[in-house]
Design a protein around this motif. Structure first.
Motif: not given
Length: 390
Positions: A252-256, A261-262, A281-282
């Protein structure tokens, strides 16, 4: 043996020798049948031709060792020129049982010790069942054969006859009087013993694998003990699913994180390690529910190898809860940041409708809408008077 059978075939000898050749040919055929059938070979090893006397067309006068000795100078033990000789003890039955293991134990391997109780040959009487110098008498139940004829159900009300070990004498053909029985084993020839055994499960094992501890099943006199066999059963895991050498886990990851990215530990592995994943994110694009991240070499280990399967991480995106969305400033900021929707759909007539949330597709395709039943137009007129035919 094939040459011996051909030379003894009744059609290959003179008329005067035909009767003797017929008996020898049947004996050779029976010997072949016993030698190449594992069950019959085991029965012969334990009980000799007594195991086949009932209904045996050859009769009790035929002995397989004598026959082989005459033909080849060898007995069932395979030693040429030694005649009948001692028979090789048959192996006893294996003892099978299920053993449940966790996925962690299959991943890392496991060694465990456990206590068990098993029958061993009585050391006092050395497996005879009688006192020292006591002489047994012939078993009256099997008349010294050690085997009896029993009935076996074939299903559908059908029964078949089979040869089984005589229970009163335990297959020996001999029994002792009560006062002559061994005091240690009470004539049973075996006693119970407690023993600690060690079970080793190699890493990478899977459900259905059989782990064998050789020679640790119950003992019987004149018999090689069988093995204890554990059938592995894999317990269900709360995080991982296994398919061959590969593993899969839901993350599970959140929307942000899905959008921006994370860099964090996504899952704790079966050996306790944290699996750290960087998803910038890139260049990689955003993630959505159903996206899959594959981590090569982080699946289950292969047995007797350094190779490993792969780990598949199934992404599930968590959206903000309702309390967060109730704050107007959050929604306004989010609308300003997110891409604008595309061109709206155009229609000449527009109906604003009511709707229901939190539903599923269980009733999709059911009869009618709003609880109504489908009715054919012809059915509506079925109660009207019909014109009479002229």
């Amino acid at each position: 043996m094939e040459k011996a059978a051909l030379s003894s075939h009744p059609d290959k000898v003179s008329e005067s020798e035909r009767a003797a050749a017929d008996v020898k040919f049947k004996s050779i055929s029976k010997a072949y049948e016993i030698l190449f059938d594992d069950d019959k070979r085991d029965a012969y090893d334990s009980h000799g031709m007594a195991a086949f006397e009932a209904g045996n067309p050859m009769g009790a006068e035929v002995d397989l060792d004598d026959l082989l000795s005459q033909m080849f100078g060898m007995g069932m033990n395979g030693a040429a020129g030694r005649g009948p000789g001692p028979r090789k003890p048959r192996k006893g039955d294996n003892e099978e049982q299920s053993y449940t293991v966790t996925l962690e134990e299959l991943y890392k391997g496991k060694t465990t010790k456990f206590a068990t109780r098993k029958n061993i040959v009585c050391k006092t009487c050395r497996g005879s069942g009688g006192k020292d110098k006591a002489k047994p008498k012939e078993c009256s139940a099997c008349h010294g054969r050690g085997m009896q004829q029993g009935l076996k159900s074939m299903g559908g009300g059908l029964m078949t006859q089979e040869t089984v070990i005589c229970n009163p004498c335990k297959g020996t053909g001999k029994v002792y009087r009560d006062k002559e029985r061994c005091k240690k084993c009470k004539g049973e020839r075996v006693v119970e013993e407690k023993k600690v055994l060690e079970l080793y499960i190699p890493r990478g094992s899977k459900e259905g694998d059989k782990i064998k501890i050789e020679g640790e099943a119950d003992q019987l006199p004149d018999q090689e003990p069988g093995d204890i066999v554990f059938n592995l059963v894999e317990a269900e895991h709360k995080t991982f699913q296994r398919a061959g050498p590969d593993l899969m886990a839901k993350v599970n990851i959140d929307l942000s994180e899905a959008l921006c990215g994370f860099s964090r530990i996504l899952v704790k592995h079966l050996d306790g390690r944290g699996i750290y994943v960087k998803h910038p994110r890139h260049g990689r694009g955003s993630l959505k529910t159903g996206s899959i991240i594959k981590v090569a070499g982080e699946g289950m280990p292969h047995k007797k190898s350094d190779l490993r399967g792969d780990l598949y991480l199934l992404i599930d995106v968590d959206f903000p809860d309702e309390d967060w969305l109730r704050k107007d400033q959050h929604v306004e900021k989010l609308q300003a940041l997110l891409p604008k929707p595309g061109n709206p759909i155009q229609a000449e007539t527009v109906d604003e409708v009511d709707y229901t949330e939190d539903v599923n597709l269980d009733n999709f395709g059911g009869e009618g809408g709003q609880g109504q039943q489908w009715e054919d137009e012809d059915d509506e007129d079925s109660s009207q008077p019909q014109c009479a035919q002229q």
